[in-house]
Design a protein around this motif. Structure first.
Motif, PDB file in Angstrom:
ATOM      1  N   GLY A 206      54.252  52.652  35.723  1.00  0.00           N
ATOM      2  CA  GLY A 206      52.803  52.831  35.789  1.00  0.00           C
ATOM      3  C   GLY A 206      52.098  51.557  36.205  1.00  0.00           C
ATOM      4  N   LEU A 207      50.792  51.641  36.319  1.00  0.00           N
ATOM      5  CA  LEU A 207      49.993  50.468  36.671  1.00  0.00           C
ATOM      6  C   LEU A 207      49.181  50.061  35.448  1.00  0.00           C
ATOM      7  N   ARG A 208      49.224  48.791  35.165  1.00  0.00           N
ATOM      8  CA  ARG A 208      48.530  48.278  33.984  1.00  0.00           C
ATOM      9  C   ARG A 208      47.850  46.970  34.366  1.00  0.00           C
ATOM     10  N   MET A 209      46.658  46.756  33.839  1.00  0.00           N
ATOM     11  CA  MET A 209      45.912  45.550  34.131  1.00  0.00           C
ATOM     12  C   MET A 209      45.442  44.940  32.815  1.00  0.00           C
ATOM     13  N   TRP A 210      45.530  43.612  32.746  1.00  0.00           N
ATOM     14  CA  TRP A 210      45.031  42.889  31.586  1.00  0.00           C
ATOM     15  C   TRP A 210      43.876  42.020  32.026  1.00  0.00           C
ATOM     16  N   ILE A 211      42.810  42.029  31.259  1.00  0.00           N
ATOM     17  CA  ILE A 211      41.635  41.211  31.556  1.00  0.00           C
ATOM     18  C   ILE A 211      41.373  40.329  30.349  1.00  0.00           C
ATOM     19  N   GLU A 212      41.354  39.031  30.582  1.00  0.00           N
ATOM     20  CA  GLU A 212      41.108  38.082  29.493  1.00  0.00           C
ATOM     21  C   GLU A 212      39.732  37.475  29.674  1.00  0.00           C
ATOM     22  N   ARG A 213      38.941  37.559  28.623  1.00  0.00           N
ATOM     23  CA  ARG A 213      37.617  36.930  28.589  1.00  0.00           C
ATOM     24  C   ARG A 213      37.541  36.149  27.293  1.00  0.00           C
ATOM     25  N   GLY A 214      37.596  34.858  27.416  1.00  0.00           N
ATOM     26  CA  GLY A 214      37.598  34.033  26.212  1.00  0.00           C
ATOM     27  C   GLY A 214      38.841  34.323  25.390  1.00  0.00           C
ATOM     28  N   ASN A 215      38.659  34.733  24.126  1.00  0.00           N
ATOM     29  CA  ASN A 215      39.785  35.054  23.249  1.00  0.00           C
ATOM     30  C   ASN A 215      40.129  36.537  23.249  1.00  0.00           C
TER      31      ASN A 215
ATOM     32  N   GLN B 102      43.401  45.637  27.782  1.00  0.00           N
ATOM     33  CA  GLN B 102      44.462  46.237  28.581  1.00  0.00           C
ATOM     34  C   GLN B 102      43.958  47.569  29.103  1.00  0.00           C
ATOM     35  N   LYS B 103      44.116  47.786  30.408  1.00  0.00           N
ATOM     36  CA  LYS B 103      43.683  49.039  31.013  1.00  0.00           C
ATOM     37  C   LYS B 103      44.848  49.651  31.768  1.00  0.00           C
ATOM     38  N   ASP B 104      45.105  50.921  31.499  1.00  0.00           N
ATOM     39  CA  ASP B 104      46.090  51.672  32.268  1.00  0.00           C
ATOM     40  C   ASP B 104      45.365  52.263  33.468  1.00  0.00           C
ATOM     41  N   LEU B 105      45.891  52.010  34.646  1.00  0.00           N
ATOM     42  CA  LEU B 105      45.272  52.468  35.875  1.00  0.00           C
ATOM     43  C   LEU B 105      45.998  53.710  36.386  1.00  0.00           C
ATOM     44  N   PRO B 106      45.263  54.607  37.038  1.00  0.00           N
ATOM     45  CA  PRO B 106      45.919  55.807  37.552  1.00  0.00           C
ATOM     46  C   PRO B 106      46.884  55.445  38.686  1.00  0.00           C
ATOM     47  N   VAL B 107      47.992  56.147  38.740  1.00  0.00           N
ATOM     48  CA  VAL B 107      48.938  55.963  39.830  1.00  0.00           C
ATOM     49  C   VAL B 107      48.418  56.785  41.006  1.00  0.00           C
ATOM     50  N   VAL B 108      48.187  56.123  42.137  1.00  0.00           N
ATOM     51  CA  VAL B 108      47.588  56.761  43.302  1.00  0.00           C
ATOM     52  C   VAL B 108      48.519  56.589  44.493  1.00  0.00           C
ATOM     53  N   ASP B 109      48.702  57.657  45.256  1.00  0.00           N
ATOM     54  CA  ASP B 109      49.423  57.558  46.524  1.00  0.00           C
ATOM     55  C   ASP B 109      48.413  57.012  47.532  1.00  0.00           C
ATOM     56  N   HIS B 110      48.490  55.708  47.809  1.00  0.00           N
ATOM     57  CA  HIS B 110      47.485  55.042  48.634  1.00  0.00           C
ATOM     58  C   HIS B 110      47.468  55.568  50.063  1.00  0.00           C
ATOM     59  N   PHE B 111      48.621  55.933  50.595  1.00  0.00           N
ATOM     60  CA  PHE B 111      48.658  56.467  51.950  1.00  0.00           C
ATOM     61  C   PHE B 111      47.952  57.822  52.008  1.00  0.00           C
ATOM     62  N   MET B 112      48.167  58.656  51.008  1.00  0.00           N
ATOM     63  CA  MET B 112      47.502  59.958  50.969  1.00  0.00           C
ATOM     64  C   MET B 112      45.997  59.782  50.811  1.00  0.00           C
ATOM     65  N   ALA B 113      45.572  58.852  49.970  1.00  0.00           N
ATOM     66  CA  ALA B 113      44.143  58.599  49.785  1.00  0.00           C
ATOM     67  C   ALA B 113      43.514  58.117  51.093  1.00  0.00           C
ATOM     68  N   GLU B 114      44.231  57.275  51.835  1.00  0.00           N
ATOM     69  CA  GLU B 114      43.726  56.785  53.121  1.00  0.00           C
ATOM     70  C   GLU B 114      43.603  57.936  54.134  1.00  0.00           C
ATOM     71  N   MET B 115      44.601  58.801  54.173  1.00  0.00           N
ATOM     72  CA  MET B 115      44.546  59.948  55.092  1.00  0.00           C
ATOM     73  C   MET B 115      43.426  60.914  54.702  1.00  0.00           C
TER      74      MET B 115
END
Length: 71
Positions: free
Chosen positions: A14-23, A27-40
């Motif tokens: 899966g796709l996961r992103m961490w954002i740190e602000r100060g202390n 954590q955010k789980d991002l949707p899995v996207v077929d980027h080529f399909m989205a572009e088409m």
């Protein structure tokens, strides 16, 4: 205030992103996207609605020229 983001590499569980602000770390789980399909899908919507795409063809041609110049 300082902040940074780290995105888990594609191809892992899966796709996961961490954002740190100060202390605080969010954590955010991002949707899995077929980027080529989205572009088409986007391009076909632009053609059907007579709109300009977000990324024009000229930008793609410039990218290909740069890639070929590096070969």
């Amino acid at each position: 205030m300082r902040a940074w983001k780290w995105i888990q590499p594609p191809g892992t569980a899966g796709l996961r992103m961490w954002i740190e602000r100060g202390n605080d770390i969010d954590q955010k789980d991002l949707p899995v996207v077929d980027h080529f399909m989205a572009e088409m899908d986007h391009m076909s919507d632009c053609v059907m609605q007579n709109r300009q795409p977000l990324t024009p063809g000229e930008e793609g041609l410039r990218d290909i020229s740069l890639i070929q110049a590096g070969l």
